[in-house]
Design an enzyme around this catalytic site. Structure first.
Site, mmCIF file in Angstrom:
data_model
loop_
_atom_site.group_PDB
_atom_site.id
_atom_site.type_symbol
_atom_site.label_atom_id
_atom_site.label_comp_id
_atom_site.label_asym_id
_atom_site.label_seq_id
_atom_site.Cartn_x
_atom_site.Cartn_y
_atom_site.Cartn_z
ATOM 1 N N HIS A 1 116.369 32.132 27.375
ATOM 2 C CA HIS A 1 117.372 31.642 28.315
ATOM 3 C C HIS A 1 118.716 31.580 27.587
ATOM 4 C CE1 HIS A 1 113.647 30.099 30.190
ATOM 5 N NE2 HIS A 1 114.315 30.079 31.322
ATOM 6 N N CYS B 1 114.399 17.493 28.193
ATOM 7 C CA CYS B 1 114.956 16.277 28.796
ATOM 8 C C CYS B 1 116.128 16.630 29.701
ATOM 9 C CB CYS B 1 115.408 15.275 27.725
ATOM 10 S SG CYS B 1 116.723 15.871 26.644
#
Length: 332
Positions: A218, A323
């Site tokens: 990514h 997170c």
């Protein structure tokens, strides 16, 4: 323009903001040149009420527990290797402890869900800026149920929820890099052009530009923010290509810092305290990526907070995928 070859907007901002258009073109500067650029361009100085001031502001962190199904391998049909469940859970627990105790964030932990082996990678499920959360549409259909628990948690925190209703759009949150001034969206295996357009439609106060991402990563697996004016990037051809594309698109001066390891650039610049308090950089530590630690020390304006996710990495996790950070309090 879902699927296929990306269109001509690859190299143009999807949604240029008036502020961006009013500034002259500027390439990334090298580390050490940022202060010169800042002095010459007072309109780009980071501070309260100026571009970039919102980068890293946070009061809460959201994580999701590691299910036993993650250790079985072939998570979500991705053909991933089996991993040491106990070690992965320890890494995840230490990360939560650092977010809560070292950074002082209010930590919310969603329970693990066995049908969602990649559920701990909840950074892919939402793009959050200010009081708005864009709920993504992951490329893998097996991962799309992961967004449900995240949506509910963010709603409970009072965020404005925006849904991706276009079935032709795909978007993984770790393909989105926010610099405090603008968004870059990586066009990768997981994120297509229509997904990037929805990011632009959602966050209309910021310029949003697309960056081609080659290889298995990514965008945030190749580059990240080491500070309000500093882009950190790995040394691979894919990472450097992404940085050059960003440099060609931006109208803001950023310093750049190249790290030996691409995974080291997947870090989180966080400012959980009051305005003026020293910021933190949550990053992969020497046990994971020893070759990048000396370069990270050049980021002298942040307090470095190392963590490990070497076992979770086997499931495709980068640090920022583990997170979601957000702020629910006003910045005065």
């Amino acid at each position: 323009m879902a699927g296929g070859t990306p269109g001509p907007l690859l190299t143009t901002p999807l949604h240029p903001s008036p502020e961006t258009l009013s500034l002259p073109f500027c390439h990334f500067s090298q580390t050490g040149e940022a202060e010169k650029q800042k002095s010459a361009r007072p309109d780009c100085v980071d501070g309260m009420g100026t571009p970039g001031e919102g980068l890293g502001r946070c009061s809460h962190a959201l994580i999701r527990g590691v299910p036993e199904s993650l250790a079985a391998g072939d998570s979500a049909g991705a053909g991933l290797p089996a991993l040491d469940l106990a070690k992965a859970q320890r890494e995840h627990g230490v990360l939560g402890g650092k977010l809560r105790q070292r950074l002082g964030l209010q930590l919310l932990e969603l329970p693990p869900e066995e049908p969602l082996p990649l559920g701990p990678l909840l950074g892919d499920t939402a793009v959050i800026q200010g009081d708005t959360a864009l709920i993504t549409r992951p490329w893998s259909p097996a991962r799309r149920p992961e967004v449900d628990g995240v949506r509910k948690a963010l709603q409970d925190l009072g965020l404005r929820i925006v849904e991706m209703g276009d079935e032709n759009a795909t978007l993984d949150g770790t393909d989105v890099l926010f610099t405090g001034r603008e968004f870059f969206v990586g066009l990768s295996k997981w994120t297509n052009h229509r997904g990037a357009e929805i990011v632009a439609d959602t966050f209309r106060d910021f310029a949003v530009s697309t960056v081609p991402v080659t290889g298995p990563s990514h965008l945030r697996g190749l580059c990240g923010m080491g500070g309000p004016r500093t882009v950190v990037a790995g040394s691979s051809d894919a990472a450097q290509k992404a940085v050059r594309a960003m440099a060609a698109l931006t109208d803001h001066p950023y310093a750049s810092l190249t790290l030996p390891d691409d995974a080291a650039a997947d870090c989180l610049f966080l400012r959980p305290g009051l305005p003026g308090a020293p910021p933190f950089l949550l990053h992969r530590g020497g046990g994971d990526l020893p070759n990048s630690q000396e370069a990270l020390q050049k980021l002298s304006d942040v307090t470095l907070v190392p963590v490990s996710c070497s076992e979770l990495e086997k499931a495709g996790a980068g640090l920022s995928s583990l997170c979601l950070v957000l702020s629910t309090r006003p910045h005065s």
